[in-house]
Design a protein around this motif. Structure first.
Motif, PDB file in Angstrom:
ATOM      1  N   ASP A   7      71.190  17.008  67.306  1.00 41.75           N
ATOM      2  CA  ASP A   7      72.186  17.709  67.653  1.00 41.75           C
ATOM      3  C   ASP A   7      73.262  16.854  66.795  1.00 41.75           C
ATOM      4  O   ASP A   7      74.793  16.955  67.359  1.00 41.75           O
ATOM      5  N   TYR A   8      73.369  15.799  65.959  1.00 38.32           N
ATOM      6  CA  TYR A   8      74.298  15.344  65.197  1.00 38.32           C
ATOM      7  C   TYR A   8      74.685  15.938  63.966  1.00 38.32           C
ATOM      8  O   TYR A   8      73.865  16.475  63.362  1.00 38.32           O
TER       9      TYR A   8
ATOM     10  N   ARG B  43      73.054  19.789  58.444  1.00 34.61           N
ATOM     11  CA  ARG B  43      73.752  19.531  59.562  1.00 34.61           C
ATOM     12  C   ARG B  43      75.091  18.582  59.032  1.00 34.61           C
ATOM     13  O   ARG B  43      74.649  17.253  59.383  1.00 34.61           O
ATOM     14  N   VAL B  44      75.985  18.665  58.537  1.00 36.11           N
ATOM     15  CA  VAL B  44      77.101  17.744  57.993  1.00 36.11           C
ATOM     16  C   VAL B  44      78.311  18.455  58.679  1.00 36.11           C
ATOM     17  O   VAL B  44      78.572  19.499  58.904  1.00 36.11           O
ATOM     18  N   ALA B  45      79.366  17.246  58.921  1.00 39.68           N
ATOM     19  CA  ALA B  45      80.485  17.580  59.385  1.00 39.68           C
ATOM     20  C   ALA B  45      81.356  18.044  58.456  1.00 39.68           C
ATOM     21  O   ALA B  45      81.617  17.452  57.244  1.00 39.68           O
ATOM     22  N   LEU B  46      82.517  18.902  58.573  1.00 43.77           N
ATOM     23  CA  LEU B  46      83.388  19.415  57.399  1.00 43.77           C
ATOM     24  C   LEU B  46      84.576  18.752  57.371  1.00 43.77           C
ATOM     25  O   LEU B  46      85.423  18.653  56.456  1.00 43.77           O
TER      26      LEU B  46
ATOM     27  N   LEU C 259      83.847   6.121  55.833  1.00 47.60           N
ATOM     28  CA  LEU C 259      83.168   7.547  56.404  1.00 47.60           C
ATOM     29  C   LEU C 259      82.944   7.142  57.914  1.00 47.60           C
ATOM     30  O   LEU C 259      82.772   6.330  58.139  1.00 47.60           O
ATOM     31  N   HIS C 260      83.253   8.413  58.693  1.00 51.10           N
ATOM     32  CA  HIS C 260      82.982   8.510  59.946  1.00 51.10           C
ATOM     33  C   HIS C 260      81.494   8.446  60.091  1.00 51.10           C
ATOM     34  O   HIS C 260      80.640   8.853  59.391  1.00 51.10           O
ATOM     35  N   ALA C 261      80.926   7.596  61.195  1.00 55.55           N
ATOM     36  CA  ALA C 261      79.427   7.736  61.479  1.00 55.55           C
ATOM     37  C   ALA C 261      79.070   9.160  61.904  1.00 55.55           C
ATOM     38  O   ALA C 261      79.949  10.012  62.379  1.00 55.55           O
ATOM     39  N   PRO C 262      77.809   9.382  62.011  1.00 50.95           N
ATOM     40  CA  PRO C 262      77.139  10.790  62.558  1.00 50.95           C
ATOM     41  C   PRO C 262      77.642  10.981  63.986  1.00 50.95           C
ATOM     42  O   PRO C 262      77.911   9.815  64.719  1.00 50.95           O
ATOM     43  N   ALA C 263      78.082  11.955  64.262  1.00 49.46           N
ATOM     44  CA  ALA C 263      78.878  12.312  65.463  1.00 49.46           C
ATOM     45  C   ALA C 263      78.192  13.780  66.301  1.00 49.46           C
ATOM     46  O   ALA C 263      77.532  14.516  65.433  1.00 49.46           O
ATOM     47  N   PRO C 264      78.033  13.776  67.471  1.00 47.77           N
ATOM     48  CA  PRO C 264      77.557  14.984  68.191  1.00 47.77           C
ATOM     49  C   PRO C 264      78.323  16.236  67.636  1.00 47.77           C
ATOM     50  O   PRO C 264      79.476  16.148  67.217  1.00 47.77           O
ATOM     51  N   ALA C 265      77.473  17.326  67.357  1.00 45.93           N
ATOM     52  CA  ALA C 265      78.331  18.557  66.889  1.00 45.93           C
ATOM     53  C   ALA C 265      79.468  19.047  67.554  1.00 45.93           C
ATOM     54  O   ALA C 265      80.468  19.512  66.916  1.00 45.93           O
TER      55      ALA C 265
ATOM     56  N   LEU D  43      81.858  17.262  68.479  1.00 51.04           N
ATOM     57  CA  LEU D  43      82.966  16.394  68.009  1.00 51.04           C
ATOM     58  C   LEU D  43      83.404  16.570  66.710  1.00 51.04           C
ATOM     59  O   LEU D  43      84.323  15.940  66.107  1.00 51.04           O
ATOM     60  N   THR D  44      82.811  17.555  65.924  1.00 48.42           N
ATOM     61  CA  THR D  44      82.854  17.600  64.582  1.00 48.42           C
ATOM     62  C   THR D  44      83.108  19.237  64.381  1.00 48.42           C
ATOM     63  O   THR D  44      82.953  19.978  65.164  1.00 48.42           O
ATOM     64  N   THR D  45      83.707  19.444  62.916  1.00 45.51           N
ATOM     65  CA  THR D  45      83.952  20.799  62.486  1.00 45.51           C
ATOM     66  C   THR D  45      82.801  21.459  62.387  1.00 45.51           C
ATOM     67  O   THR D  45      81.724  20.889  61.740  1.00 45.51           O
ATOM     68  N   GLN D  46      82.441  22.664  63.045  1.00 38.41           N
ATOM     69  CA  GLN D  46      81.246  23.478  62.652  1.00 38.41           C
ATOM     70  C   GLN D  46      80.883  23.983  61.603  1.00 38.41           C
ATOM     71  O   GLN D  46      82.028  24.672  61.138  1.00 38.41           O
ATOM     72  N   PRO D  47      79.787  23.950  60.795  1.00 38.94           N
ATOM     73  CA  PRO D  47      79.417  24.646  59.659  1.00 38.94           C
ATOM     74  C   PRO D  47      79.146  26.054  59.885  1.00 38.94           C
ATOM     75  O   PRO D  47      78.830  26.288  61.082  1.00 38.94           O
TER      76      PRO D  47
END
Length: 376
Positions: free
Chosen positions: A136-137, A220-223, A357-363, A365-369
């Motif tokens: 979920d990250y 699953r990467v943050a944009l 860079l920011h550490a992995p974060a729950p989805a 909290l990040t921009t959704q791909p």
């Protein structure tokens, strides 16, 4: 046999030794003054020298990774590839060609499409083992670029980037981070210097936007920009700096290993600007620092006091940087423009980049791909 195969090196090496032995054996018979003897001496010397040069050329090419195939060498490889839908993926995502276990994770060979630029390029994606555990990250990404012409496999075999990343994660120096390894020359044999060429390949836009969107559609990467960084050597170093400085809304940090600061124009590039002086200036990083607002990015540049041609220009670049841009440097006492020098710099440079860079974060909290991902 492939251009980089060991069998080819051994075959040509054996032929070179055999030719030299034959020259020594038959030389007394070619000592006469007749035209046949003269032609024989010249012919044997030419064969010896040609075979020796071919052996040297193969060894140097395999060591530095100038050309990865016969198509690269003769200029028939265009750098394009068909874009097909990967199993479980999306039309805008990457095409997965192969996947294998690797230290601390796995490596996937992929084709990264460019829906807006109509470019595509092969890449190797190292995915950390934490990716399969934290489902979920969303994860940060480091894009690593070779020099010109380059082969992305060298980032694995020569620069050992996946293992370096795995070791740094295991030592808790950096958070789990996805590593994408590519070459900037997406339209070989031409060297585009990561320029959006007028009426030509839009290489800068490909790396700035298409690569991010394609990866986000498959992994699953943050944009968010704070999750994206670049690192490169030589031409890849110039590209890494330029992509970050021209698109700070997409990338927040970059590392330049033995990079330069102005577009190189030569026979491999052709006319990249179509006579547009404004476009040429915008691709000059020193001009940008002097004439445009400073981008909010963090960069690390490397050089050597002895052995690197970019030492003085690197000092000038560092002196020209103004807030909010931040620049750090790694200057060796000596070291040439080669893998050995970069091997000495990477133990500090790669963790430095990942730490920006920011550490992995729950989805949430990040921009959704745009996609759910082809990897798990």
């Amino acid at each position: 046999m492939g251009l980089t195969s060991t069998k080819l090196e051994l075959l040509v090496g054996v032929l070179a030794v055999a030719a030299l032995a034959c020259t020594i054996w038959f030389w007394p018979r070619l000592a006469g003054k007749s035209w046949r003897a003269v032609v024989g001496r010249v012919g044997t010397l030419v064969v010896d020298q040609v075979l020796t040069l071919v052996v040297i050329g193969l060894l140097v090419n395999n060591y530095f990774g100038f050309y990865g195939s016969w198509e690269d060498l003769i200029g028939t490889q265009t750098g394009s590839a068909p874009i097909t839908l990967a199993s479980g993926g999306h039309a805008s995502g990457v095409q997965v060609l192969s996947s294998r276990p690797a230290k601390g994770g796995r490596i996937e060979q992929v084709i990264v499409p460019g829906p807006t630029t109509h470019l595509s390029e092969q890449a190797y994606v190292w995915v950390p083992s934490a990716y399969g555990k934290k489902k979920d990250y969303r994860f940060p990404v480091v894009v690593a670029l070779t020099g010109y012409p380059g082969d992305p496999r060298n980032l694995i075999t020569r620069e050992n980037l996946p293992n370096r990343m795995a070791d740094a994660i295991a030592a808790h120096q950096i958070p789990p981070t996805i590593l994408v390894m590519m070459r900037p020359s997406v339209v070989l044999p031409r060297d585009t210097e990561c320029v959006d060429v007028p009426n030509g390949p839009q290489v800068l836009s490909y790396f700035a936007t298409d690569v991010k969107q394609a990866l986000a559609a498959s992994y699953r990467v943050a944009l968010d920009r704070e999750y994206w960084g670049l690192i490169g050597g030589s031409t890849g170093a110039y590209c890494a700096l330029k992509i970050a400085m021209t698109h700070p809304e997409e990338y927040s940090a970059a590392v330049s290993l033995s990079g330069y600061y102005k577009t190189i124009i030569d026979r491999t590039t052709g006319d990249l600007f179509g006579g547009d002086k404004s476009l040429e200036q915008k691709n000059d990083l020193m001009w940008r620092l002097a004439n445009l607002p400073s981008p909010p990015v963090n960069v690390l540049v490397t050089s050597s006091k002895k052995g690197e041609a970019n030492y003085k220009s690197t000092l000038a670049f560092l002196a020209a940087v103004k807030p909010p841009m931040q620049a750090s440097s790694l200057i060796l006492p000596s070291g040439g423009h080669n893998f050995n020098t970069w091997d000495r710099e990477l133990p500090q440079a790669l963790p430095w980049l990942a730490q920006q860079l920011h550490a992995p974060a729950p989805a949430r909290l990040t921009t959704q791909p745009t996609g759910d991902g082809v990897s798990s």
